[in-house]
Design a protein around this motif. Structure first.
Motif, PDB file in Angstrom:
ATOM      1  N   ALA A  25     -28.271 -30.183 -79.722  1.00 28.80           N
ATOM      2  CA  ALA A  25     -28.026 -29.215 -78.664  1.00 28.80           C
ATOM      3  C   ALA A  25     -26.556 -29.226 -78.296  1.00 28.80           C
ATOM      4  CB  ALA A  25     -28.871 -29.551 -77.439  1.00 28.80           C
ATOM      5  N   LEU A  26     -26.042 -28.036 -77.966  1.00 32.63           N
ATOM      6  CA  LEU A  26     -24.664 -27.895 -77.536  1.00 32.63           C
ATOM      7  C   LEU A  26     -24.653 -27.101 -76.242  1.00 32.63           C
ATOM      8  CD1 LEU A  26     -23.178 -26.947 -81.008  1.00 32.63           C
ATOM      9  CD2 LEU A  26     -22.806 -29.093 -79.813  1.00 32.63           C
ATOM     10  N   GLY A  27     -24.331 -27.753 -75.158  1.00 33.90           N
ATOM     11  CA  GLY A  27     -24.132 -27.060 -73.893  1.00 33.90           C
ATOM     12  C   GLY A  27     -25.401 -26.589 -73.223  1.00 33.90           C
ATOM     13  N   GLY A  28     -26.565 -27.227 -73.498  1.00 31.84           N
ATOM     14  CA  GLY A  28     -27.716 -26.731 -72.789  1.00 31.84           C
ATOM     15  C   GLY A  28     -29.008 -27.452 -73.056  1.00 31.84           C
ATOM     16  N   GLY A  29     -29.116 -28.181 -74.157  1.00 32.43           N
ATOM     17  CA  GLY A  29     -30.354 -28.889 -74.459  1.00 32.43           C
ATOM     18  C   GLY A  29     -31.526 -27.930 -74.523  1.00 32.43           C
ATOM     19  N   ASP A  30     -32.657 -28.336 -73.942  1.00 34.07           N
ATOM     20  CA  ASP A  30     -33.858 -27.513 -74.010  1.00 34.07           C
ATOM     21  C   ASP A  30     -33.702 -26.205 -73.248  1.00 34.07           C
ATOM     22  OD1 ASP A  30     -35.137 -29.262 -75.614  1.00 34.07           O
ATOM     23  OD2 ASP A  30     -36.384 -30.167 -74.040  1.00 34.07           O
ATOM     24  N   ASP A  31     -32.679 -26.086 -72.411  1.00 35.92           N
ATOM     25  CA  ASP A  31     -32.444 -24.847 -71.680  1.00 35.92           C
ATOM     26  C   ASP A  31     -31.370 -24.000 -72.350  1.00 35.92           C
ATOM     27  OD1 ASP A  31     -34.295 -25.494 -69.674  1.00 35.92           O
ATOM     28  OD2 ASP A  31     -32.820 -26.766 -68.675  1.00 35.92           O
ATOM     29  N   ALA A  32     -31.055 -24.288 -73.617  1.00 35.18           N
ATOM     30  CA  ALA A  32     -30.009 -23.540 -74.309  1.00 35.18           C
ATOM     31  C   ALA A  32     -30.368 -22.063 -74.402  1.00 35.18           C
ATOM     32  CB  ALA A  32     -29.798 -24.119 -75.714  1.00 35.18           C
ATOM     33  N   ASP A  33     -29.349 -21.222 -74.388  1.00 38.42           N
ATOM     34  CA  ASP A  33     -29.557 -19.782 -74.443  1.00 38.42           C
ATOM     35  C   ASP A  33     -30.066 -19.334 -75.804  1.00 38.42           C
ATOM     36  OD1 ASP A  33     -28.511 -19.355 -71.795  1.00 38.42           O
ATOM     37  OD2 ASP A  33     -26.519 -19.704 -72.635  1.00 38.42           O
ATOM     38  N   LEU A  34     -29.618 -20.010 -76.873  1.00 36.75           N
ATOM     39  CA  LEU A  34     -30.023 -19.648 -78.227  1.00 36.75           C
ATOM     40  C   LEU A  34     -30.598 -20.843 -78.958  1.00 36.75           C
ATOM     41  CD1 LEU A  34     -27.030 -17.420 -79.430  1.00 36.75           C
ATOM     42  CD2 LEU A  34     -29.338 -16.653 -78.788  1.00 36.75           C
ATOM     43  N   GLN A  35     -31.707 -20.614 -79.646  1.00 33.39           N
ATOM     44  CA  GLN A  35     -32.331 -21.616 -80.496  1.00 33.39           C
ATOM     45  C   GLN A  35     -32.196 -21.138 -81.944  1.00 33.39           C
ATOM     46  OE1 GLN A  35     -33.891 -24.342 -79.142  1.00 33.39           O
ATOM     47  NE2 GLN A  35     -33.875 -23.746 -76.994  1.00 33.39           N
ATOM     48  N   ILE A  36     -31.648 -21.994 -82.810  1.00 33.09           N
ATOM     49  CA  ILE A  36     -31.408 -21.623 -84.206  1.00 33.09           C
ATOM     50  C   ILE A  36     -32.173 -22.567 -85.117  1.00 33.09           C
ATOM     51  CG2 ILE A  36     -29.655 -21.298 -85.997  1.00 33.09           C
ATOM     52  CD1 ILE A  36     -27.622 -20.825 -83.772  1.00 33.09           C
ATOM     53  N   TYR A  37     -32.943 -22.008 -86.038  1.00 34.30           N
ATOM     54  CA  TYR A  37     -33.535 -22.792 -87.124  1.00 34.30           C
ATOM     55  C   TYR A  37     -32.588 -22.649 -88.315  1.00 34.30           C
ATOM     56  CZ  TYR A  37     -38.154 -23.284 -84.861  1.00 34.30           C
ATOM     57  OH  TYR A  37     -39.198 -23.612 -84.024  1.00 34.30           O
ATOM     58  N   THR A  38     -32.047 -23.765 -88.784  1.00 33.19           N
ATOM     59  CA  THR A  38     -31.017 -23.667 -89.802  1.00 33.19           C
ATOM     60  C   THR A  38     -31.199 -24.648 -90.952  1.00 33.19           C
ATOM     61  OG1 THR A  38     -28.623 -23.843 -90.230  1.00 33.19           O
ATOM     62  CG2 THR A  38     -29.503 -25.178 -88.434  1.00 33.19           C
ATOM     63  N   ALA A  39     -31.062 -24.135 -92.173  1.00 35.87           N
ATOM     64  CA  ALA A  39     -31.010 -24.981 -93.361  1.00 35.87           C
ATOM     65  C   ALA A  39     -29.576 -25.378 -93.666  1.00 35.87           C
ATOM     66  CB  ALA A  39     -31.607 -24.241 -94.558  1.00 35.87           C
ATOM     67  N   ARG A  40     -28.670 -24.842 -92.906  1.00 38.01           N
ATOM     68  CA  ARG A  40     -27.249 -25.154 -93.090  1.00 38.01           C
ATOM     69  C   ARG A  40     -26.891 -26.328 -92.183  1.00 38.01           C
ATOM     70  NH1 ARG A  40     -22.442 -22.574 -94.570  1.00 38.01           N
ATOM     71  NH2 ARG A  40     -20.654 -23.180 -93.305  1.00 38.01           N
ATOM     72  N   HIS A  41     -26.214 -27.334 -92.736  1.00 37.19           N
ATOM     73  CA  HIS A  41     -25.915 -28.534 -91.953  1.00 37.19           C
ATOM     74  C   HIS A  41     -24.464 -28.973 -92.111  1.00 37.19           C
ATOM     75  CE1 HIS A  41     -26.328 -30.630 -95.830  1.00 37.19           C
ATOM     76  NE2 HIS A  41     -27.423 -29.921 -95.990  1.00 37.19           N
ATOM     77  N   TYR A  42     -23.581 -27.996 -92.359  1.00 36.54           N
ATOM     78  CA  TYR A  42     -22.182 -28.316 -92.583  1.00 36.54           C
ATOM     79  C   TYR A  42     -21.366 -28.067 -91.319  1.00 36.54           C
ATOM     80  CZ  TYR A  42     -23.895 -27.652 -97.357  1.00 36.54           C
ATOM     81  OH  TYR A  42     -24.632 -27.705 -98.512  1.00 36.54           O
ATOM     82  N   ASP A  43     -21.080 -29.103 -90.561  1.00 38.31           N
ATOM     83  CA  ASP A  43     -20.178 -29.009 -89.415  1.00 38.31           C
ATOM     84  C   ASP A  43     -20.558 -27.878 -88.457  1.00 38.31           C
ATOM     85  OD1 ASP A  43     -18.177 -31.096 -90.246  1.00 38.31           O
ATOM     86  OD2 ASP A  43     -18.030 -29.754 -91.953  1.00 38.31           O
ATOM     87  N   LEU A  44     -21.855 -27.717 -88.219  1.00 39.49           N
ATOM     88  CA  LEU A  44     -22.287 -26.668 -87.307  1.00 39.49           C
ATOM     89  C   LEU A  44     -21.826 -26.919 -85.880  1.00 39.49           C
ATOM     90  CD1 LEU A  44     -25.960 -25.959 -88.439  1.00 39.49           C
ATOM     91  CD2 LEU A  44     -23.997 -24.447 -88.651  1.00 39.49           C
ATOM     92  N   GLU A  45     -21.794 -28.200 -85.500  1.00 37.49           N
ATOM     93  CA  GLU A  45     -21.464 -28.517 -84.118  1.00 37.49           C
ATOM     94  C   GLU A  45     -20.129 -27.936 -83.701  1.00 37.49           C
ATOM     95  OE1 GLU A  45     -22.446 -30.711 -86.363  1.00 37.49           O
ATOM     96  OE2 GLU A  45     -24.050 -31.980 -85.577  1.00 37.49           O
ATOM     97  N   GLU A  46     -19.129 -28.073 -84.572  1.00 33.77           N
ATOM     98  CA  GLU A  46     -17.788 -27.603 -84.212  1.00 33.77           C
ATOM     99  C   GLU A  46     -17.756 -26.089 -84.016  1.00 33.77           C
ATOM    100  OE1 GLU A  46     -13.262 -27.576 -86.104  1.00 33.77           O
ATOM    101  OE2 GLU A  46     -14.744 -29.025 -86.824  1.00 33.77           O
ATOM    102  N   ALA A  47     -18.365 -25.355 -84.944  1.00 38.11           N
ATOM    103  CA  ALA A  47     -18.347 -23.898 -84.841  1.00 38.11           C
ATOM    104  C   ALA A  47     -19.136 -23.422 -83.623  1.00 38.11           C
ATOM    105  CB  ALA A  47     -18.912 -23.276 -86.118  1.00 38.11           C
ATOM    106  N   PHE A  48     -20.321 -23.992 -83.422  1.00 36.35           N
ATOM    107  CA  PHE A  48     -21.140 -23.542 -82.304  1.00 36.35           C
ATOM    108  C   PHE A  48     -20.529 -23.957 -80.962  1.00 36.35           C
ATOM    109  CE2 PHE A  48     -25.274 -23.449 -85.008  1.00 36.35           C
ATOM    110  CZ  PHE A  48     -24.862 -22.244 -85.560  1.00 36.35           C
TER     111      PHE A  48
END
Length: 341
Positions: A25-48
């Motif tokens: 989670a980035l900036g919201g945990g279970d209350d996040a505005d967007l939930q993404i199911y992703t097969a991509r795992h390359y440095d997602l944290e930085e971009a999001f």
């Protein structure tokens, strides 16, 4: 802004897939505005995280295998917490659209940023990063002039490469999509001949591209097929890594390319925020999304990062997501028939 009709990921729901996936989670945990199911795992944290900083829209993502995540979406149906489905294969994006889990987006921003063959004609998904699957070789034992510039993939079945070739295993989506593209280009009979040529040359099967590249560097094989960014990663870690890249089939059909892309999940409660994220990833966020993994931007207005750019420009095959998806099972059967294992 977020949601009453569909529950967010709970600890119980998440734990059911922890063996296969991870949740961040980035900036919201279970209350996040967007939930993404992703097969991509390359440095997602930085971009999001950058997207959240710029827009205030928080993001949570669940990572896993794309086929498994698609099945999860279908099983969850209207109760899914997902807003966006993100994959690493054009065929899987096509399958997701065919199976009714995505909804169309009407976006001039995305249509202008993403080339036509890298997006769904009905706006159900958009490519966001390109990965070229091309030839890599040992410069100590291979003269690139000996590689066939017209049909590089097929020519790896020529006798001169017997016992010298490394490739990925038959279960890899990269292998299956490459073979599906060969079926689409040449027909099943010729595609079978190509794969049979690899097998007859005693191709060495590797479990991942890193292992393949390390085998070439160590002299275990002379030539192979890899996604370009794996070599860029190795060179970033060790500039003396002794493997070089050859853009396949530049005098023929061009180099095989696949995409990582995404679409809005049918019934999302946050369609405006989800569309805003896709538009950002294709424009202002392109570099943040692709550079850390040395992938290639889909947006022609965005320059590749220096290591990817150092490989030079190349002509690519058009990406046919329908072929990658619809011909996947035939590609798997063909690999098995040829004894590719």
């Amino acid at each position: 802004m977020k949601r009453s009709a569909r529950p967010v990921l709970t600890a119980v729901a998440t734990s059911a897939v922890l063996a296969l996936t991870g949740c961040s989670a980035l900036g919201g945990g279970d209350d996040a505005d967007l939930q993404i199911y992703t097969a991509r795992h390359y440095d997602l944290e930085e971009a999001f995280a950058e997207f959240t900083d710029e827009t205030g829209i928080s993001v949570e993502f669940l990572s896993g295998d794309d086929a498994e995540l698609l099945e999860r979406l279908k099983a969850e149906g209207d109760s899914t917490p997902a807003d966006i489905f993100m994959t690493v294969d054009a065929g899987m994006l096509w399958n997701a659209a065919e199976q009714g889990v995505l909804q169309p987006v009407d976006s001039t921003v995305l249509d202008e940023a993403v080339p036509q063959d890298l997006r769904d004609p009905d706006g159900q998904w958009y490519g966001l990063a390109m990965r070229a699957r091309t030839v890599v070789y040992d410069p100590e034992s291979v003269d690139p002039a000996d590689l066939d510039a017209s049909d590089t993939y097929a020519a790896l079945g020529d006798p001169q490469w017997a016992g010298r070739v490394c490739m990925r295993d038959e279960t890899a989506s990269y292998t299956q999509s490459l073979v599906a593209s060969l079926i689409d280009l040449h027909g099943r009979e010729k595609a079978l001949d190509i794969v049979q040529g690899w097998v007859d040359n005693d191709v060495q099967i590797m479990s991942n591209d890193v292992e393949l590249l390390e085998a070439i560097d160590a002299g275990g094989c002379d030539v192979g097929i890899s996604n370009h960014y794996y070599l860029a990663r190795m060179l970033e870690e060790d500039p003396d890594f002794d493997v070089e890249l050859y853009w396949a089939s530049q005098e023929g059909d061009g180099t095989h390319v696949n995409i990582s892309g995404a679409g809005l999940v049918e019934g999302t409660d946050a369609p405006e925020e989800a569309q805003q994220l896709l538009e950002w990833l294709a424009t202002d966020g392109q570099s943040a999304f692709v550079d850390a993994n040395h992938e290639l931007p889909v947006n022609p207005e965005v320059e590749p990062e220096p290591l990817a750019a150092s490989f030079g420009e190349f002509d690519r095959m058009p990406v046919d997501a329908r072929a990658y998806g619809a011909l996947n099972s035939e590609a798997v059967e063909l690999l098995d028939e040829a004894g590719y294992r």
